[in-house]
Design a protein around this motif. Structure first.
Motif, PDB file in Angstrom:
ATOM      1  N   ASP A   1       6.586  74.318  61.246  1.00  0.00           N
ATOM      2  CA  ASP A   1       7.601  74.220  60.789  1.00  0.00           C
ATOM      3  C   ASP A   1       7.575  72.898  62.008  1.00  0.00           C
ATOM      4  OD1 ASP A   1       8.762  76.890  60.755  1.00  0.00           O
ATOM      5  OD2 ASP A   1       8.647  77.091  63.756  1.00  0.00           O
ATOM      6  N   THR A   2       6.780  72.042  61.812  1.00  0.00           N
ATOM      7  CA  THR A   2       6.574  70.683  62.829  1.00  0.00           C
ATOM      8  C   THR A   2       6.837  70.285  61.202  1.00  0.00           C
ATOM      9  OG1 THR A   2       5.343  71.376  64.785  1.00  0.00           O
ATOM     10  CG2 THR A   2       5.442  69.279  63.915  1.00  0.00           C
ATOM     11  N   LEU A   3       6.621  70.113  60.020  1.00  0.00           N
ATOM     12  CA  LEU A   3       5.904  69.152  59.153  1.00  0.00           C
ATOM     13  C   LEU A   3       7.341  69.326  58.324  1.00  0.00           C
ATOM     14  CD1 LEU A   3       4.980  67.728  56.716  1.00  0.00           C
ATOM     15  CD2 LEU A   3       4.022  69.666  55.531  1.00  0.00           C
ATOM     16  N   VAL A   4       7.800  70.741  58.613  1.00  0.00           N
ATOM     17  CA  VAL A   4       9.434  70.717  57.651  1.00  0.00           C
ATOM     18  C   VAL A   4      10.151  70.449  58.556  1.00  0.00           C
ATOM     19  CG1 VAL A   4      11.227  72.523  57.426  1.00  0.00           C
ATOM     20  CG2 VAL A   4       9.179  72.772  56.980  1.00  0.00           C
ATOM     21  N   LYS A   5      10.488  70.177  60.061  1.00  0.00           N
ATOM     22  CA  LYS A   5      10.781  69.553  60.546  1.00  0.00           C
ATOM     23  C   LYS A   5      11.041  67.759  60.158  1.00  0.00           C
ATOM     24  CE  LYS A   5      12.777  68.147  64.725  1.00  0.00           C
ATOM     25  NZ  LYS A   5      14.645  67.536  64.590  1.00  0.00           N
ATOM     26  N   LYS A   6       9.693  67.775  60.035  1.00  0.00           N
ATOM     27  CA  LYS A   6       9.838  66.255  59.707  1.00  0.00           C
ATOM     28  C   LYS A   6      10.182  65.368  58.402  1.00  0.00           C
ATOM     29  CE  LYS A   6       5.737  64.902  63.190  1.00  0.00           C
ATOM     30  NZ  LYS A   6       4.148  64.890  63.440  1.00  0.00           N
ATOM     31  N   LEU A   7      10.364  66.418  57.894  1.00  0.00           N
ATOM     32  CA  LEU A   7      10.504  66.363  56.378  1.00  0.00           C
ATOM     33  C   LEU A   7      12.112  66.262  56.267  1.00  0.00           C
ATOM     34  CD1 LEU A   7       8.403  68.511  53.697  1.00  0.00           C
ATOM     35  CD2 LEU A   7       8.899  66.109  53.993  1.00  0.00           C
ATOM     36  N   VAL A   8      12.596  66.629  57.417  1.00  0.00           N
ATOM     37  CA  VAL A   8      13.857  66.874  56.603  1.00  0.00           C
ATOM     38  C   VAL A   8      14.017  65.903  58.140  1.00  0.00           C
ATOM     39  CG1 VAL A   8      16.059  68.027  58.531  1.00  0.00           C
ATOM     40  CG2 VAL A   8      13.593  70.132  57.399  1.00  0.00           C
ATOM     41  N   ASP A   9      13.657  64.765  58.766  1.00  0.00           N
ATOM     42  CA  ASP A   9      14.289  63.458  59.636  1.00  0.00           C
ATOM     43  C   ASP A   9      14.178  62.909  59.062  1.00  0.00           C
ATOM     44  OD1 ASP A   9      15.471  65.885  61.734  1.00  0.00           O
ATOM     45  OD2 ASP A   9      14.132  65.172  63.403  1.00  0.00           O
ATOM     46  N   ALA A  10      13.066  63.084  58.120  1.00  0.00           N
ATOM     47  CA  ALA A  10      12.646  61.739  57.620  1.00  0.00           C
ATOM     48  C   ALA A  10      14.261  60.347  56.948  1.00  0.00           C
ATOM     49  CB  ALA A  10      11.524  61.953  56.139  1.00  0.00           C
ATOM     50  N   PRO A  11      13.989  59.260  57.268  1.00  0.00           N
ATOM     51  CA  PRO A  11      15.152  58.464  56.883  1.00  0.00           C
ATOM     52  C   PRO A  11      15.122  58.519  55.263  1.00  0.00           C
ATOM     53  CG  PRO A  11      12.797  57.720  57.195  1.00  0.00           C
ATOM     54  CD  PRO A  11      12.584  58.540  57.441  1.00  0.00           C
ATOM     55  N   ALA A  12      14.672  58.621  54.496  1.00  0.00           N
ATOM     56  CA  ALA A  12      14.353  58.159  52.782  1.00  0.00           C
ATOM     57  C   ALA A  12      15.066  59.486  52.561  1.00  0.00           C
ATOM     58  CB  ALA A  12      13.513  57.894  51.801  1.00  0.00           C
ATOM     59  N   ASP A  13      16.298  59.706  51.132  1.00  0.00           N
ATOM     60  CA  ASP A  13      16.850  60.771  50.746  1.00  0.00           C
ATOM     61  C   ASP A  13      15.762  61.540  49.097  1.00  0.00           C
ATOM     62  OD1 ASP A  13      19.250  60.992  52.165  1.00  0.00           O
ATOM     63  OD2 ASP A  13      20.392  60.309  51.772  1.00  0.00           O
ATOM     64  N   GLU A  14      14.671  60.046  48.581  1.00  0.00           N
ATOM     65  CA  GLU A  14      14.540  60.167  48.125  1.00  0.00           C
ATOM     66  C   GLU A  14      12.701  59.472  47.793  1.00  0.00           C
ATOM     67  OE1 GLU A  14      16.121  61.385  43.630  1.00  0.00           O
ATOM     68  OE2 GLU A  14      15.215  58.739  43.342  1.00  0.00           O
ATOM     69  N   PHE A  15      11.653  60.377  47.529  1.00  0.00           N
ATOM     70  CA  PHE A  15      10.135  59.974  47.720  1.00  0.00           C
ATOM     71  C   PHE A  15      10.113  59.682  46.167  1.00  0.00           C
ATOM     72  CE2 PHE A  15      11.695  62.379  51.120  1.00  0.00           C
ATOM     73  CZ  PHE A  15      10.845  61.882  52.612  1.00  0.00           C
ATOM     74  N   ASP A  16       9.414  58.583  46.028  1.00  0.00           N
ATOM     75  CA  ASP A  16       9.060  58.166  44.606  1.00  0.00           C
ATOM     76  C   ASP A  16       7.502  58.711  44.011  1.00  0.00           C
ATOM     77  OD1 ASP A  16      10.869  56.619  43.769  1.00  0.00           O
ATOM     78  OD2 ASP A  16      10.133  55.140  44.774  1.00  0.00           O
ATOM     79  N   GLY A  17       6.675  59.652  45.376  1.00  0.00           N
ATOM     80  CA  GLY A  17       5.668  60.168  45.115  1.00  0.00           C
ATOM     81  C   GLY A  17       4.861  60.147  46.878  1.00  0.00           C
ATOM     82  N   PRO A  18       3.743  60.989  46.491  1.00  0.00           N
ATOM     83  CA  PRO A  18       3.930  61.860  47.593  1.00  0.00           C
ATOM     84  C   PRO A  18       3.052  60.765  48.899  1.00  0.00           C
ATOM     85  CG  PRO A  18       1.709  61.905  45.989  1.00  0.00           C
ATOM     86  CD  PRO A  18       3.116  61.772  45.255  1.00  0.00           C
TER      87      PRO A  18
END
Length: 68
Positions: A40-57
């Motif tokens: 759940d911690t990782l999922v929350k961090k992804l949900v709260d990430a500032p970018a809407d799209e990522f170019d890579g890992p």
């Protein structure tokens, strides 16, 4: 738009979602992380990430884990 590229399992120590296709939208990465059994911690961090799209890992790691 550049062609989508698929990454396999992340190398040891990487915390980006496995088997994601990039560029990837945040919502798609959240769904993939949940499907891969991310905590759940990782999922929350992804949900709260500032970018809407990522170019890579690397972009995911910077956005999600830069303050650790």
């Amino acid at each position: 738009m550049p062609p989508r590229r698929r990454t396999g399992r992340p190398r040891s120590g990487s915390r980006a979602p496995a088997c994601a296709e990039y560029p990837a939208r945040r919502d798609d990465l959240v769904t993939l992380a949940k499907g891969n059994g991310a905590d759940d911690t990782l999922v929350k961090k992804l949900v709260d990430a500032p970018a809407d799209e990522f170019d890579g890992p690397n972009d995911v790691q910077k956005a999600v884990f830069e303050n650790e």
